[in-house]
Design a protein around this motif. Structure first.
Motif, PDB file in Angstrom:
ATOM      1  N   ARG A  22      -4.907  -0.987  -5.877  1.00  0.00           N
ATOM      2  CA  ARG A  22      -4.381   0.248  -5.309  1.00  0.00           C
ATOM      3  C   ARG A  22      -3.241  -0.024  -4.336  1.00  0.00           C
ATOM      4  NH1 ARG A  22      -6.141   3.131  -9.119  1.00  0.00           N
ATOM      5  NH2 ARG A  22      -5.707   5.006  -7.936  1.00  0.00           N
ATOM      6  N   CYS A  23      -2.315   0.911  -4.265  1.00  0.00           N
ATOM      7  CA  CYS A  23      -1.186   0.845  -3.340  1.00  0.00           C
ATOM      8  C   CYS A  23      -1.706   0.844  -1.903  1.00  0.00           C
ATOM      9  CB  CYS A  23      -0.275   2.054  -3.570  1.00  0.00           C
ATOM     10  SG  CYS A  23       1.088   2.204  -2.397  1.00  0.00           S
ATOM     11  N   ASP A  24      -1.156  -0.031  -1.073  1.00  0.00           N
ATOM     12  CA  ASP A  24      -1.581  -0.118   0.319  1.00  0.00           C
ATOM     13  C   ASP A  24      -1.141   1.091   1.144  1.00  0.00           C
ATOM     14  OD1 ASP A  24      -2.966  -2.564   0.215  1.00  0.00           O
ATOM     15  OD2 ASP A  24      -1.080  -3.666   0.263  1.00  0.00           O
ATOM     16  N   GLU A  25      -0.227   1.886   0.617  1.00  0.00           N
ATOM     17  CA  GLU A  25       0.233   3.057   1.367  1.00  0.00           C
ATOM     18  C   GLU A  25      -0.472   4.338   0.969  1.00  0.00           C
ATOM     19  OE1 GLU A  25       4.080   3.846   2.652  1.00  0.00           O
ATOM     20  OE2 GLU A  25       4.790   1.818   2.306  1.00  0.00           O
ATOM     21  N   CYS A  26      -0.698   4.544  -0.317  1.00  0.00           N
ATOM     22  CA  CYS A  26      -1.211   5.855  -0.750  1.00  0.00           C
ATOM     23  C   CYS A  26      -2.450   5.785  -1.645  1.00  0.00           C
ATOM     24  CB  CYS A  26      -0.117   6.624  -1.469  1.00  0.00           C
ATOM     25  SG  CYS A  26       0.315   5.931  -3.088  1.00  0.00           S
ATOM     26  N   SER A  27      -2.875   4.608  -2.001  1.00  0.00           N
ATOM     27  CA  SER A  27      -4.053   4.393  -2.864  1.00  0.00           C
ATOM     28  C   SER A  27      -3.845   4.768  -4.325  1.00  0.00           C
ATOM     29  CB  SER A  27      -5.288   5.111  -2.310  1.00  0.00           C
ATOM     30  OG  SER A  27      -5.614   4.591  -1.047  1.00  0.00           O
ATOM     31  N   ALA A  28      -2.610   5.014  -4.743  1.00  0.00           N
ATOM     32  CA  ALA A  28      -2.336   5.192  -6.170  1.00  0.00           C
ATOM     33  C   ALA A  28      -2.406   3.817  -6.835  1.00  0.00           C
ATOM     34  CB  ALA A  28      -0.946   5.797  -6.371  1.00  0.00           C
ATOM     35  N   GLN A  29      -2.368   3.787  -8.161  1.00  0.00           N
ATOM     36  CA  GLN A  29      -2.422   2.509  -8.859  1.00  0.00           C
ATOM     37  C   GLN A  29      -1.220   1.655  -8.477  1.00  0.00           C
ATOM     38  OE1 GLN A  29      -3.017   2.644 -13.087  1.00  0.00           O
ATOM     39  NE2 GLN A  29      -2.605   0.460 -13.331  1.00  0.00           N
ATOM     40  N   ALA A  30      -1.470   0.392  -8.169  1.00  0.00           N
ATOM     41  CA  ALA A  30      -0.406  -0.539  -7.786  1.00  0.00           C
ATOM     42  C   ALA A  30       0.243  -1.136  -9.031  1.00  0.00           C
ATOM     43  CB  ALA A  30      -0.968  -1.649  -6.914  1.00  0.00           C
ATOM     44  N   TYR A  31       1.563  -1.229  -8.983  1.00  0.00           N
ATOM     45  CA  TYR A  31       2.327  -1.841 -10.062  1.00  0.00           C
ATOM     46  C   TYR A  31       3.158  -3.012  -9.577  1.00  0.00           C
ATOM     47  CZ  TYR A  31       1.029   1.965 -13.147  1.00  0.00           C
ATOM     48  OH  TYR A  31       0.318   2.843 -13.910  1.00  0.00           O
ATOM     49  N   VAL A  32       3.233  -3.213  -8.248  1.00  0.00           N
ATOM     50  CA  VAL A  32       4.050  -4.285  -7.692  1.00  0.00           C
ATOM     51  C   VAL A  32       3.235  -5.044  -6.645  1.00  0.00           C
ATOM     52  CG1 VAL A  32       6.205  -4.884  -6.519  1.00  0.00           C
ATOM     53  CG2 VAL A  32       6.134  -2.884  -8.033  1.00  0.00           C
ATOM     54  N   ARG A  33       3.256  -6.382  -6.755  1.00  0.00           N
ATOM     55  CA  ARG A  33       2.588  -7.258  -5.788  1.00  0.00           C
ATOM     56  C   ARG A  33       3.675  -8.034  -5.050  1.00  0.00           C
ATOM     57  NH1 ARG A  33      -2.651  -9.466  -6.388  1.00  0.00           N
ATOM     58  NH2 ARG A  33      -2.517  -8.993  -8.601  1.00  0.00           N
ATOM     59  N   VAL A  34       3.619  -7.988  -3.726  1.00  0.00           N
ATOM     60  CA  VAL A  34       4.623  -8.614  -2.871  1.00  0.00           C
ATOM     61  C   VAL A  34       3.909  -9.507  -1.865  1.00  0.00           C
ATOM     62  CG1 VAL A  34       6.372  -8.123  -1.120  1.00  0.00           C
ATOM     63  CG2 VAL A  34       6.162  -6.626  -3.084  1.00  0.00           C
ATOM     64  N   THR A  35       4.530 -10.625  -1.529  1.00  0.00           N
ATOM     65  CA  THR A  35       4.014 -11.435  -0.427  1.00  0.00           C
ATOM     66  C   THR A  35       5.101 -11.556   0.622  1.00  0.00           C
ATOM     67  OG1 THR A  35       4.658 -13.500  -1.514  1.00  0.00           O
ATOM     68  CG2 THR A  35       2.367 -12.792  -1.790  1.00  0.00           C
ATOM     69  N   VAL A  36       4.676 -11.552   1.865  1.00  0.00           N
ATOM     70  CA  VAL A  36       5.608 -11.689   2.980  1.00  0.00           C
ATOM     71  C   VAL A  36       4.962 -12.614   4.010  1.00  0.00           C
ATOM     72  CG1 VAL A  36       4.782  -9.616   4.164  1.00  0.00           C
ATOM     73  CG2 VAL A  36       7.090 -10.444   4.585  1.00  0.00           C
ATOM     74  N   LEU A  37       5.776 -13.481   4.582  1.00  0.00           N
ATOM     75  CA  LEU A  37       5.274 -14.423   5.584  1.00  0.00           C
ATOM     76  C   LEU A  37       4.982 -13.681   6.884  1.00  0.00           C
ATOM     77  CD1 LEU A  37       4.667 -17.367   6.418  1.00  0.00           C
ATOM     78  CD2 LEU A  37       7.042 -17.519   7.160  1.00  0.00           C
ATOM     79  N   VAL A  38       3.790 -13.888   7.414  1.00  0.00           N
ATOM     80  CA  VAL A  38       3.413 -13.327   8.713  1.00  0.00           C
ATOM     81  C   VAL A  38       3.561 -14.453   9.732  1.00  0.00           C
ATOM     82  CG1 VAL A  38       1.577 -12.223  10.045  1.00  0.00           C
ATOM     83  CG2 VAL A  38       1.782 -11.773   7.586  1.00  0.00           C
ATOM     84  N   PRO A  39       4.630 -14.407  10.542  1.00  0.00           N
ATOM     85  CA  PRO A  39       4.921 -15.525  11.444  1.00  0.00           C
ATOM     86  C   PRO A  39       3.778 -15.864  12.395  1.00  0.00           C
ATOM     87  CG  PRO A  39       6.770 -14.007  11.385  1.00  0.00           C
ATOM     88  CD  PRO A  39       5.638 -13.362  10.637  1.00  0.00           C
TER      89      PRO A  39
END
Length: 83
Positions: A22-39
């Motif tokens: 699920r989308c982290d913003e709206c809970s719709a089905q997720a189609y994109v997975r992203v990673t970001v460095l958390v400093p």
């Protein structure tokens, strides 16, 4: 571990996004997975987005160095063609 090795390891870990993801913003089905460095933590954080929210957030994410690990938005076009 080098950055390349870490990327390869992450790619092997990921599976196809399904209706369970699920989308982290709206809970719709997720189609994109992203990673970001958390400093502060020194490690990558995974974020999932529906097509709509990824389109909105993409410029800011890429500016901050996020990596698109999976992009299955083409599945939306396939689903639409079958309707």
């Amino acid at each position: 571990m080098t950055a390349e090795e870490r990327c390869r390891q992450l790619e092997e870990f990921y599976t196809v996004l399904t209706a369970v993801n699920r989308c982290d913003e709206c809970s719709a089905q997720a189609y994109v997975r992203v990673t970001v460095l958390v400093p502060d933590k020194g490690k990558d954080c995974e974020l999932l987005f529906c097509s709509h929210h990824f389109s909105i957030r993409q410029p800011a994410l890429l500016y901050r160095g996020a990596k698109v690990r999976q992009d299955q938005r083409d599945e939306l076009a396939k689903e639409a063609a079958h309707v």
